[in-house]
Design an enzyme around this catalytic site. Structure first.
Site, PDB file in Angstrom:
ATOM      1  N   LYS A  31      19.724  50.905  40.614  1.00  0.00           N
ATOM      2  CA  LYS A  31      20.050  52.198  41.231  1.00  0.00           C
ATOM      3  C   LYS A  31      19.149  52.449  42.433  1.00  0.00           C
ATOM      4  CE  LYS A  31      19.254  54.530  37.442  1.00  0.00           C
ATOM      5  NZ  LYS A  31      18.935  53.387  36.575  1.00  0.00           N
ATOM      6  N   THR A  32      17.859  52.229  42.229  1.00  0.00           N
ATOM      7  CA  THR A  32      16.934  52.453  43.339  1.00  0.00           C
ATOM      8  C   THR A  32      17.236  51.479  44.469  1.00  0.00           C
ATOM      9  OG1 THR A  32      15.271  53.268  41.791  1.00  0.00           O
ATOM     10  CG2 THR A  32      14.489  52.617  43.968  1.00  0.00           C
ATOM     11  N   ASP A 210      16.859  59.832  44.165  1.00  0.00           N
ATOM     12  CA  ASP A 210      16.625  58.910  43.047  1.00  0.00           C
ATOM     13  C   ASP A 210      16.278  59.733  41.800  1.00  0.00           C
ATOM     14  OD1 ASP A 210      16.391  56.546  41.708  1.00  0.00           O
ATOM     15  OD2 ASP A 210      14.603  55.837  42.760  1.00  0.00           O
ATOM     16  N   GLU A 211      16.504  59.186  40.622  1.00  0.00           N
ATOM     17  CA  GLU A 211      16.171  59.869  39.370  1.00  0.00           C
ATOM     18  C   GLU A 211      16.808  61.260  39.321  1.00  0.00           C
ATOM     19  OE1 GLU A 211      14.517  58.164  37.138  1.00  0.00           O
ATOM     20  OE2 GLU A 211      13.319  56.693  38.258  1.00  0.00           O
ATOM     21  N   GLN A 241      17.419  58.609  30.748  1.00  0.00           N
ATOM     22  CA  GLN A 241      16.024  58.665  31.173  1.00  0.00           C
ATOM     23  C   GLN A 241      15.602  60.068  31.597  1.00  0.00           C
ATOM     24  OE1 GLN A 241      14.423  55.246  33.467  1.00  0.00           O
ATOM     25  NE2 GLN A 241      16.536  54.571  33.574  1.00  0.00           N
ATOM     26  N   ARG A 598      10.667  49.348  31.040  1.00  0.00           N
ATOM     27  CA  ARG A 598       9.786  48.972  32.148  1.00  0.00           C
ATOM     28  C   ARG A 598       9.476  47.483  32.099  1.00  0.00           C
ATOM     29  NH1 ARG A 598      11.593  51.877  35.029  1.00  0.00           N
ATOM     30  NH2 ARG A 598      12.888  52.457  33.287  1.00  0.00           N
TER      31      ARG A 598
HETATM   32  N1  LIG Z   1      22.007  42.919  42.958  1.00  0.00           N
HETATM   33  C1  LIG Z   1      20.759  42.558  42.623  1.00  0.00           C
HETATM   34  N2  LIG Z   1      20.379  41.263  42.669  1.00  0.00           N
HETATM   35  C2  LIG Z   1      19.129  40.887  42.327  1.00  0.00           C
HETATM   36  N3  LIG Z   1      18.172  41.723  41.896  1.00  0.00           N
HETATM   37  C3  LIG Z   1      18.478  43.028  41.813  1.00  0.00           C
HETATM   38  C4  LIG Z   1      19.789  43.518  42.170  1.00  0.00           C
HETATM   39  N4  LIG Z   1      19.786  44.855  41.972  1.00  0.00           N
HETATM   40  C5  LIG Z   1      18.554  45.184  41.533  1.00  0.00           C
HETATM   41  N5  LIG Z   1      17.754  44.095  41.435  1.00  0.00           N
HETATM   42  C6  LIG Z   1      16.358  44.054  40.954  1.00  0.00           C
HETATM   43  O1  LIG Z   1      16.323  44.561  39.624  1.00  0.00           O
HETATM   44  C7  LIG Z   1      15.173  45.334  39.391  1.00  0.00           C
HETATM   45  C8  LIG Z   1      15.566  46.733  38.944  1.00  0.00           C
HETATM   46  O2  LIG Z   1      16.192  47.406  40.035  1.00  0.00           O
HETATM   47  P1  LIG Z   1      15.936  48.951  40.297  1.00  0.00           P
HETATM   48  O3  LIG Z   1      14.495  49.259  40.186  1.00  0.00           O
HETATM   49  O4  LIG Z   1      16.651  49.312  41.541  1.00  0.00           O
HETATM   50  O5  LIG Z   1      16.697  49.528  39.011  1.00  0.00           O
HETATM   51  P2  LIG Z   1      16.893  51.040  38.587  1.00  0.00           P
HETATM   52  O6  LIG Z   1      18.303  51.157  38.125  1.00  0.00           O
HETATM   53  O7  LIG Z   1      16.463  51.929  39.676  1.00  0.00           O
HETATM   54  O8  LIG Z   1      15.929  51.137  37.331  1.00  0.00           O
HETATM   55  P3  LIG Z   1      15.263  52.451  36.680  1.00  0.00           P
HETATM   56  O9  LIG Z   1      16.353  53.129  35.926  1.00  0.00           O
HETATM   57  O10 LIG Z   1      14.214  51.937  35.784  1.00  0.00           O
HETATM   58  O11 LIG Z   1      14.755  53.281  37.801  1.00  0.00           O
HETATM   59  C9  LIG Z   1      14.387  45.326  40.674  1.00  0.00           C
HETATM   60  O12 LIG Z   1      13.406  44.311  40.594  1.00  0.00           O
HETATM   61  C10 LIG Z   1      15.437  45.000  41.719  1.00  0.00           C
HETATM   62  O13 LIG Z   1      14.869  44.365  42.842  1.00  0.00           O
HETATM   63 MG   LIG Z   2      14.979  53.381  39.804  1.00  0.00          MG
END
Ligand SMILES: Nc1ncnc2c1ncn2[C@@H]1O[C@H](COP(=O)(O)OP(=O)(O)OP(=O)(O)O)[C@@H](O)[C@H]1O
Ligand SMILES: [Mg+2]
Length: 666
Positions: A31-32, A210-211, A241, A598
Site C-alpha cells: 500500500k505504501t 497512508d494508514e 491495523q 512487521r
Molecule cells: N509489486 C511489488 N514488487 C516487489 N516488492 C514489493 C511490491 N510491492 C511492495 N513491495 C515490497 O513489499 C514490502 C511491503 O510493502 P509496503 O510497505 O508498501 O506494504 P504496506 O501494505 O504498506 O504494509 P503495512 O500495512 O505494514 O503498512 C516492502 O518492502 C515493499 O518494497
Molecule cells: Mg504501509
C-alpha cells in the site's frame, strides 16, 4: 519511474487519477508503495511536486516515505513536495494563516502534559469545584471532543465541557494551541473562510494518505475540505491495523468515504511482498478471530520459512537477558546486521530492562519513543526558555521557568499573578506589566517579575537580530543554569548526564537553525519545529546506523524488519489489562497483528511466567493470542504447548457495513 515494479492492482491504483481511490489491503501488500509510486507518477504526468501532499501518522514514516520517493525521481523534480504528518501540515497551515485565526506569529504547541497542567491552573481558579483526580479524565475528554469535531459550545453540560470552554479561551490568550488543535483549527478556518480554503485547494491539488484507517473525524474533515468536490485523492489502509481508537480513529471513516464520494474506486491488493508464508499464515489466523469485513486472501511468493519460536522465560529480567543473548546468537548464526532486528512491546515501561540488557551485552540499539530526551526536566527547562523567547505569552513555559533557577518568584507570587491574569484574560507575562497588579502583589514581587520579563524580552530581541545560538548560550550562562543543575543533582554523574542533555539540545538547535536560515524568523521556525518533534513522536535523529530497534507496537506501524522479537505476550500486557477489563480485545488483537506482520523472515514470541507488578512478583498467564496462532507452526522453547481454548467472535456494525460495500465493489 517504473510501473513495472508494481503488480496489476497496484498499477491500477497508481494510474487512477480522475476518481478518488481507496486501496484497502492487508499488511505488507504494498500500500505504501502505491503511494510513493503514485507521487512519482503524478509528477511524471506533469503535476508539479508542490501541488502534491502525502500524509502519514509519524515523523518516522514521513521521513521514510520521502526517502522512497527520492529513489524514484530525481531531487529537482521532487522539490516542493509535501510529505508530512497530518499534524505537521496542520501546523504549516496555522503558521501561514495565524492572522485569520486571531493568533500572533510565535505559536506555542502544548503536549498532553502541558494540557493537564493548564487545566489544573484553570480548575484552581474556577468558581466550580473540580476534583484534582478527575482532571486527567477531563483532559482526555477534551481531546476526544476535538478529534470528533465537537466544539466547546456543542459539548453539552458535562463538567469537562466547562473546562473545555475556559481552556480554549486560555489557549488563545496565551497564543498557544494544543496537539489536537493542529487539525481542528485549520478545519474551522477552512469552514469559515472559503477564500482561504480556495487558496489551499489551489496549492494542494492531489492528496495521498497512508494508514487511512487511523484517521479521526476531524482529520477526515480536513481531507474532505482540502480535496473539495473533485475528490482528488488516494487513501490506503487496512482495517485490521486500526490501532488508534483511543485517539478517535474511526474505521467508520472507510464507510463514510464511500458515502461521500460516489465515484470512489476501491482497489484490493492480495499479494504480500514482506513475509514468509508461515508468518503470514500466523497473522491471518490471529486476525480471523476478529469480526471481518472481507476475507483476506493474502499470499506470498516467498518460502514457508522457519517455525515461529515461542520462548517462555522465568521473569521479566530473564526475558530481557535471554532475548539479548538469543539475538546475539541468532545474528552470529545468520550473519546480517543489528539493524535487521527489532524488539517490539506493548507498553513503554517494558523498554527499560531491554535497554539495560542490550547495553550489558554491548549491542547497539535505538530506543524509539517513550521516556526519552524531551521528558528530561533539564530539556524541558531549556525548551521552556526557548518557547518564551518566541512567545512570551506562553504561560505553561512561564510557570515552568519563572523560578528555575531560583529568583525568589515563589508559588504564592505565581498563584496571585495567575488568578489576576485569569481575571483580566491576559497572559502571565502581560499581567506583570499591568498597573492593577499592585492590588494583589507587593512592590518587591512585582519588581522581580518585571526584571525576569525584561530579561527575556532583551534576550529575545538580541536572538532575533542574529547569532542566535550564541545569544541562547549566553542566556543560559547569565541565569547560571549549569550551576543550578549542579546544585540540584544527587551526584556528579547525574549532573554530567543532565548537562550533556542540554548540550545535545543545543547542538540540535544549531542544526535546525542552520536549516531555517534565510527564511523569515528562523528562531521562531526552529522552536516550533522542535516543539512539534517533541509532541509528535519524541524520537531523536539517531536511528541511523547499525542498531537494534526497540519500539512499541504502535510506533512500529508501517515498518518492516527481517527479524522480530515480540515480547511480553501475557494476559494483562498484550492484551492490555484495561482492554480486558472493558472486554474490548479486538483492538489489542489488531496491535498483535501489526507486530507479527512487521517480520519478514523470522518471528520470535516470548512471555514470562512471573512478572513484578506493583512491587510484587505475580504469576502470569500466556496471552490468549498465543493460543489463537496455528499451533503446528509454533516451536515452543522451554515449555510445552498451550491447551486449545474457546474463541469468541463479535460483530461490529461499521465493519459489517463495510463488508457489504466491498462485496458490491467486487
Ligand atoms: N509489486 C511489488 N514488487 C516487489 N516488492 C514489493 C511490491 N510491492 C511492495 N513491495 C515490497 O513489499 C514490502 C511491503 O510493502 P509496503 O510497505 O508498501 O506494504 P504496506 O501494505 O504498506 O504494509 P503495512 O500495512 O505494514 O503498512 C516492502 O518492502 C515493499 O518494497
Ligand atoms: Mg504501509
Amino acid at each position: 519511474m517504473k510501473l513495472a515494479e508494481l503488480n496489476p492492482q497496484q498499477r491500477a491504483a497508481v494510474k487512477a487519477v480522475d476518481t478518488p481511490v481507496l486501496v484497502i489491503a492487508g499488511a505488507g501488500s504494498g500500500k505504501t508503495r502505491v503511494i510513493t509510486h503514485k507521487i512519482a507518477y503524478l509528477i511524471e504526468q506533469g503535476l508539479a511536486a508542490r501541488h502534491i501532499a502525502a500524509l502519514t501518522f509519524t515523523n518516522k514514516a514521513a521521513r521514510e516515505m520521502k526517502q522512497r520517493v527520492g529513489q524514484l525521481i530525481d531531487g529537482n523534480r521532487a522539490k516542493g513536495l509535501t510529505v508530512s504528518t497530518f499534524h505537521a501540515l496542520g501546523l504549516d497551515i496555522l503558521r501561514r494563516e495565524h492572522k485569520a485565526l486571531g493568533l500572533k506569529p510565535g505559536l506555542s504547541i502544548l503536549d498532553s502534559h502541558d494540557r493537564l497542567n493548564l487545566l489544573k491552573e484553570i480548575a484552581a481558579h474556577h468558581e466550580q469545584h473540580f476534583h484534582p483526580d478527575d482532571l486527567p479524565a477531563h483532559a482526555h475528554k477534551i481531546g476526544s471532543w476535538k478529534n470528533d469535531f465537537v466544539l466547546p459550545e456543542e459539548a453539552g453540560d458535562d463538567p469537562a465541557a466547562l473546562l473545555y470552554r475556559d481552556y480554549q479561551r486560555c489557549l488563545k490568550a496565551y497564543n498557544a494551541v494544543d496537539f489536537d488543535d493542529l487539525i481542528l483549527l485549520p478545519v474551522l478556518l477552512f469552514q469559515n473562510r472559503p477564500e482561504i480554503l480556495e487558496k489551499w485547494q489551489a496549492r494542494l491539488r492531489y492528496l495521498l494518505v497512508d494508514e487511512y484507517q487511523d484517521t479521526n473525524r476531524t482529520q477526515y474533515r480536513l481531507l474532505c475540505l482540502l480535496t473539495g468536490k473533485l475528490g482528488r485523492f488516494t487513501v490506503v489502509g487496512d482495517d485490521d491495523q486500526s490501532i488508534y481508537a483511543w485517539r478517535g480513529a474511526q474505521p467508520e471513516n472507510l464507510v463514510q468515504l464511500h458515502r461521500d464520494f460516489s465515484r470512489l474506486e476501491i482497489i484490493k491488493l492480495e499479494q504480500n511482498y514482506r513475509s514468509t508464508g508461515r508468518i503470514l499464515k500466523a497473522a491471518n489466523r490471529l486476525i480471523a478471530n476478529n469480526p471481518h469485513v472481507f476475507e483476506k486472501k493474502l499470499w506470498s511468493r516467498y518460502g514457508f520459512g522457519d517455525p515461529i519460536r515461542v520462548l517462555a522465560h522465568e521473569d521479566e529480567f530473564a526475558e530481557a537477558r535471554q532475548t539479548a543473548a538469543d539475538l546475539l546468537h541468532h545474528k552470529f548464526r545468520k550473519g546480517g546486521r543489528f539493524s535487521d532486528y527489532a524488539i517490539l512491546y506493548r507498553s513503554n515501561h517494558q523498554a527499560r530492562l531491554f535497554e539495560r540488557a542490550l547495553r550489558e551485552q554491548r549491542i547497539p540499539y535505538f530506543l524509539s519513543g517513550g521516556q526519552s530526551f524531551f521528558n528530561h526536566a533539564e530539556v524541558k527547562d531549556v525548551v521552556a526558555y526557548l518557547r518564551l523567547l518566541v512567545n512570551p505569552d506562553d504561560d505553561i513555559a512561564f510557570l515552568r521557568v519563572a523560578n528555575t533557577p531560583r529568583r525568589e518568584i515563589g508559588p504564592a507570587t505565581l498563584e496571585k499573578l495567575g488568578s489576576y491574569a485569569q481575571r483580566r484574560h491576559v497572559s502571565l507575562f502581560a499581567a506583570c506589566y499591568e498597573m492593577g497588579l499592585t492590588q494583589v502583589l507587593d512592590g518587591k514581587a512585582i519588581d522581580r517579575l518585571q526584571h525576569f520579563c525584561d530579561f527575556l524580552g532583551d534576550v529575545a530581541d538580541r536572538a532575533k537580530r542574529g547569532d542566535t545560538l550564541a545569544v541562547i548560550e549566553e542566556m543560559l550562562e547569565t541565569i547560571g543554569y549549569r550551576d543550578h543543575l549542579r546544585d540540584a543533582a544527587a551526584n556528579p554523574k547525574q549532573f554530567e548526564r543532565r548537562w550533556e542533555n542540554v548540550r545535545d539540545l543545543l547542538d540540535w538547535l544549531a542544526r535546525l537553525l542552520e536549516e531555517a536560515e534565510g527564511g523569515d524568523d528562523p528562531l521562531n521556525a526552529t522552536v516550533t519545529k522542535l516543539m512539534l518533534l517533541d509532541v509528535l513522536d519524541r524520537t531523536r535523529d539517531e536511528e541511523a546506523g547499525d542498531r537494534v530497534t526497540l519500539m512499541t507496537l504502535h510506533a512500529a506501524k508501517g515498518l518492516e524488519f527481517p527479524h522480530v522479537y515480540l515480547v511480553g505476550m501475557e494476559e494483562g500486557l498484550l492484551p492490555h489489562q484495561t482492554s480486558i477489563d472493558l472486554d474490548d480485545i479486538e483492538e489489542e488483537r489488531r496491535l498483535c497483528y501489526v507486530g507479527i506482520t512487521r517480520a519478514q523472515k523470522t518471528l520470535t514470541l516470548s512471555y514470562c511466567q512471573k512478572r513484578r507488578r506493583y512491587g510484587e512478583m505475580v504469576d502470569c498467564t500466556p496471552s490468549r493470542f498465543l493460543e489463537e496462532l496455528p499451533q503446528e507452526d509454533l516451536e515452543w522453547v522451554g515449555k510445552s504447548a498451550l491447551p486449545e481454548t474457546e474463541k469468541k467472535a463479535r460483530g461490529q456494525a461499521a465493519l459489517q457495513q463495510l463488508k457489504a460495500i466491498l462485496q458490491e465493489a467486487g
